[in-house]
Enzyme design. Sequence first.
Site, PDB file in Angstrom:
ATOM      1  N   GLY A  94       0.796  -1.229   0.000  1.00 23.23           N
ATOM      2  CA  GLY A  94       0.000   0.000   0.000  1.00 23.23           C
ATOM      3  C   GLY A  94       0.821   1.268   0.000  1.00 23.23           C
ATOM      4  CG  HIS A 101       5.518   7.439   4.919  1.00 20.96           C
ATOM      5  ND1 HIS A 101       6.045   7.115   3.685  1.00 20.96           N
ATOM      6  CD2 HIS A 101       4.218   7.076   4.870  1.00 20.96           C
ATOM      7  CE1 HIS A 101       5.104   6.596   2.921  1.00 20.96           C
ATOM      8  NE2 HIS A 101       3.980   6.544   3.627  1.00 20.96           N
ATOM      9  CG  HIS A 103       0.608   6.043   7.587  1.00 17.49           C
ATOM     10  ND1 HIS A 103      -0.145   6.891   6.811  1.00 17.49           N
ATOM     11  CD2 HIS A 103       1.359   5.317   6.714  1.00 17.49           C
ATOM     12  CE1 HIS A 103       0.130   6.695   5.528  1.00 17.49           C
ATOM     13  NE2 HIS A 103       1.053   5.740   5.443  1.00 17.49           N
TER      14      HIS A 103
HETATM   15  P1  5GP Z   1       1.580   5.601   1.791  1.00 17.27           P
HETATM   16  O1  5GP Z   1       0.413   5.296   0.890  1.00 17.27           O
HETATM   17  O2  5GP Z   1       2.850   5.758   0.987  1.00 17.27           O
HETATM   18  O3  5GP Z   1       1.744   4.671   2.952  1.00 17.27           O
HETATM   19  O4  5GP Z   1       1.248   6.997   2.466  1.00 17.27           O
HETATM   20  C1  5GP Z   1       1.483   8.206   1.839  1.00 17.27           C
HETATM   21  C2  5GP Z   1       0.664   9.239   2.571  1.00 17.27           C
HETATM   22  O5  5GP Z   1       1.156  10.517   2.212  1.00 17.27           O
HETATM   23  C3  5GP Z   1      -0.832   9.226   2.235  1.00 17.27           C
HETATM   24  O6  5GP Z   1      -1.575   9.025   3.436  1.00 17.27           O
HETATM   25  C4  5GP Z   1      -1.075  10.596   1.611  1.00 17.27           C
HETATM   26  O7  5GP Z   1      -2.311  11.141   1.984  1.00 17.27           O
HETATM   27  C5  5GP Z   1       0.094  11.417   2.134  1.00 17.27           C
HETATM   28  N1  5GP Z   1       0.562  12.466   1.247  1.00 17.27           N
HETATM   29  C6  5GP Z   1       0.834  12.357  -0.075  1.00 17.27           C
HETATM   30  N2  5GP Z   1       1.274  13.516  -0.564  1.00 17.27           N
HETATM   31  C7  5GP Z   1       1.287  14.387   0.492  1.00 17.27           C
HETATM   32  C8  5GP Z   1       1.660  15.765   0.590  1.00 17.27           C
HETATM   33  O8  5GP Z   1       2.074  16.422  -0.361  1.00 17.27           O
HETATM   34  N3  5GP Z   1       1.554  16.317   1.827  1.00 17.27           N
HETATM   35  C9  5GP Z   1       1.103  15.621   2.915  1.00 17.27           C
HETATM   36  N4  5GP Z   1       1.021  16.278   4.084  1.00 17.27           N
HETATM   37  N5  5GP Z   1       0.747  14.325   2.832  1.00 17.27           N
HETATM   38  C10 5GP Z   1       0.832  13.720   1.634  1.00 17.27           C
END
Ligand code: 5GP
Length: 115
Positions: A94, A101, A103
């Site tokens: 996902g 990062h 969450h």
């Molecule tokens: P992943 O799907 O990689 O685990 O999580 C990426 C997260 O980054 C998502 O929850 C998405 O909403 C967040 N995200 C993506 N682009 C940005 C951005 O430009 N700024 C912020 N604050 N969050 C972002």
Amino acid sequence: MSSSCIFCRIGSGEIQATIVLRDDEIVAFRDLSPQAPTHLLIIPTRHVASLDRAEPGDAALLGKMLLVARDLARKEGIAADGYRVVTNSGPAGGQSVFHLHLHLIGGRPMAWPPG
Ligand code: 5GP
Ligand code: ZN
């Protein structure tokens, strides 16, 4: 720093985000698309693509990121009820932004297992 990486650019301050914590190694900021009343992202300022790409020398950094998540959960007032800390690694996991990062999600009840 990768100039094409959005989280590197947030970490450097080049792209705006709602920063809640910054030190010499880690930045935490609010997710743009929050999935719960509290949804923070905790990143290393140095580019690491994912947990899968972390190396043995990153062990202290990874541990520090978890403790930062714990401390921020307390600061956000979600620690007493409980919260979730998750890292998605790779497309099937996902992951959509390929900069490591955590969450930190809380403020509402959550189901398990995830979808
Ligand atoms: P992943 O799907 O990689 O685990 O999580 C990426 C997260 O980054 C998502 O929850 C998405 O909403 C967040 N995200 C993506 N682009 C940005 C951005 O430009 N700024 C912020 N604050 N969050 C972002
Ligand atoms: Zn990056």
